[in-house]
Design a protein around this motif. Structure first.
Motif, short mmCIF file in Angstrom:
data_model
loop_
_atom_site.label_atom_id
_atom_site.label_comp_id
_atom_site.label_asym_id
_atom_site.label_seq_id
_atom_site.Cartn_x
_atom_site.Cartn_y
_atom_site.Cartn_z
N SER A 9 0.83 -1.22 0.00
CA SER A 9 0.00 0.00 0.00
C SER A 9 0.86 1.27 0.00
O SER A 9 1.68 1.46 0.92
N TYR A 11 -0.23 4.24 0.57
CA TYR A 11 -0.69 5.10 1.67
C TYR A 11 -0.06 4.61 2.99
O TYR A 11 0.35 5.41 3.82
N PRO A 33 -6.93 -5.58 3.85
CA PRO A 33 -8.35 -5.25 4.00
C PRO A 33 -9.25 -6.09 3.09
O PRO A 33 -10.46 -6.11 3.26
N TRP A 34 -8.62 -6.77 2.14
CA TRP A 34 -9.40 -7.59 1.19
C TRP A 34 -9.66 -8.99 1.71
O TRP A 34 -10.52 -9.70 1.18
N LYS A 48 -10.36 0.54 5.27
CA LYS A 48 -9.14 0.81 4.50
C LYS A 48 -7.91 0.87 5.41
O LYS A 48 -7.99 1.29 6.58
N ILE A 49 -6.77 0.48 4.83
CA ILE A 49 -5.49 0.69 5.51
C ILE A 49 -4.79 1.89 4.88
O ILE A 49 -5.09 2.23 3.72
N PRO A 50 -3.91 2.61 5.57
CA PRO A 50 -3.46 2.31 6.92
C PRO A 50 -4.42 2.81 8.00
O PRO A 50 -5.19 3.74 7.79
N ASP A 62 -7.54 8.83 7.77
CA ASP A 62 -6.79 8.04 6.80
C ASP A 62 -5.32 8.45 6.84
O ASP A 62 -4.89 9.10 7.81
N SER A 63 -4.57 8.19 5.81
CA SER A 63 -3.11 8.42 5.87
C SER A 63 -2.77 9.89 6.10
O SER A 63 -1.77 10.20 6.75
C1 GSF Z 1 -6.84 5.59 1.02
C2 GSF Z 1 -6.37 4.25 1.56
C3 GSF Z 1 -6.68 3.10 0.65
O1 GSF Z 1 -7.36 3.22 -0.37
C4 GSF Z 1 -5.62 6.93 2.77
O2 GSF Z 1 -5.21 6.20 3.71
O3 GSF Z 1 -5.01 7.91 2.38
N1 GSF Z 1 -7.50 7.85 1.55
C5 GSF Z 1 -6.96 6.62 2.10
N2 GSF Z 1 -6.16 1.92 1.02
C6 GSF Z 1 -6.46 0.70 0.26
C7 GSF Z 1 -5.24 -0.22 0.22
S1 GSF Z 1 -4.17 0.27 -0.93
O4 GSF Z 1 -4.61 0.20 -2.15
O5 GSF Z 1 -3.23 1.07 -0.49
C8 GSF Z 1 -7.54 -0.09 0.98
O6 GSF Z 1 -7.44 -0.29 2.19
N3 GSF Z 1 -8.51 -0.57 0.21
C9 GSF Z 1 -9.52 -1.42 0.78
C10 GSF Z 1 -10.90 -0.96 0.36
O7 GSF Z 1 -11.90 -1.59 0.79
O8 GSF Z 1 -10.97 0.01 -0.38
#
Ligand code: GSF
Length: 202
Positions: A9, A11, A33-34, A48-50, A62-63
């Protein structure tokens, strides 16, 4: 404190780089998270992570919220200037870099769908966002040493994580050839242990 994330990731990488640059001790907890048994939704309703879990069990996301908290909680190695025009500029760099990651992640997910179900126009729309954003970054950076000019900041960390994600997931996007100054910035960032130790890996 605990950082919940993954090794791919961008982020989560942004948070990991900030933690390393600020020399903050933490436990890194891998949780995709998947996966059906992910604990992420219990901590972040957005799933979502982190997620940064503080010592009092407060979850931060979020991040952008995480890195702003980290920069404020430790006085050393400030990565964001005091609230003023420069701080706003750093946050715009971060929004741009995160937006490149958003578009890249959307392409990555769309391409996981069965070929017949993939929406080419949707993918092209995300690719255009990435191309425009890379050109904007290159134009803003110019021949400066760092995104904010003379000093390293969160802007460089966010841009570095976005460029590193493109290099990792989309090696066919030839941003290094088309934007030599971005390639120079990224190579310089990779000299920093915080970046070298957090390179994306499957
Ligand atoms: C985006 C985090 C994100 O999309 C941030 O932390 O800045 N605005 C947030 N994380 C993805 C993983 S990755 O692609 O880095 C995530 O957790 N997706 C799982 C989901 O259900 O969307």
């Amino acid at each position: 404190m605990k950082l919940i994330g993954s090794l791919t990731s961008p982020y989560a990488r942004k948070a990991r780089v900030v933690l390393a640059e600020k020399k903050i001790e933490y436990d890194f907890v891998l949780d995709s998270p998947w996966s059906p048994d992910s604990l992420v939704p219990d901590l972040n309703p957005l799933g979502k992570i982190p997620v940064l879990v503080l010592d009092d069990d407060t979850p931060l996301f979020d991040s952008r919220v995480i890195v702003e908290y980290l920069d404020n909680v430790a006085p050393n190695n400030k990565l964001m200037p005091a609230p003023n025009r420069e701080r706003t500029e750093v946050k715009r760099w971060e929004a741009l870099a995160d937006g490149v990651c958003d578009a890249a992640v959307l392409i990555f997910l769309e391409r996981k769908r069965p070929a017949k179900a993939q929406d080419a126009a949707w993918i092209a729309r995300q690719e255009a966002k990435i191309e425009r954003s890379l050109a904007f970054m290159a134009e803003q950076l110019g021949e400066e040493s760092w995104c904010m000019g003379t000093h390293f900041s969160l802007a460089d960390i966010a841009v570095g994580c976005a460029l590193g994600y493109l290099a990792f997931r989309f090696p066919q996007i030839d941003w290094r050839e088309r934007h030599a100054n971005l390639a120079r910035l990224y190579d310089k960032l990779l000299q920093r242990p915080a970046f070298a130790e957090t390179a994306p890996q499957e």
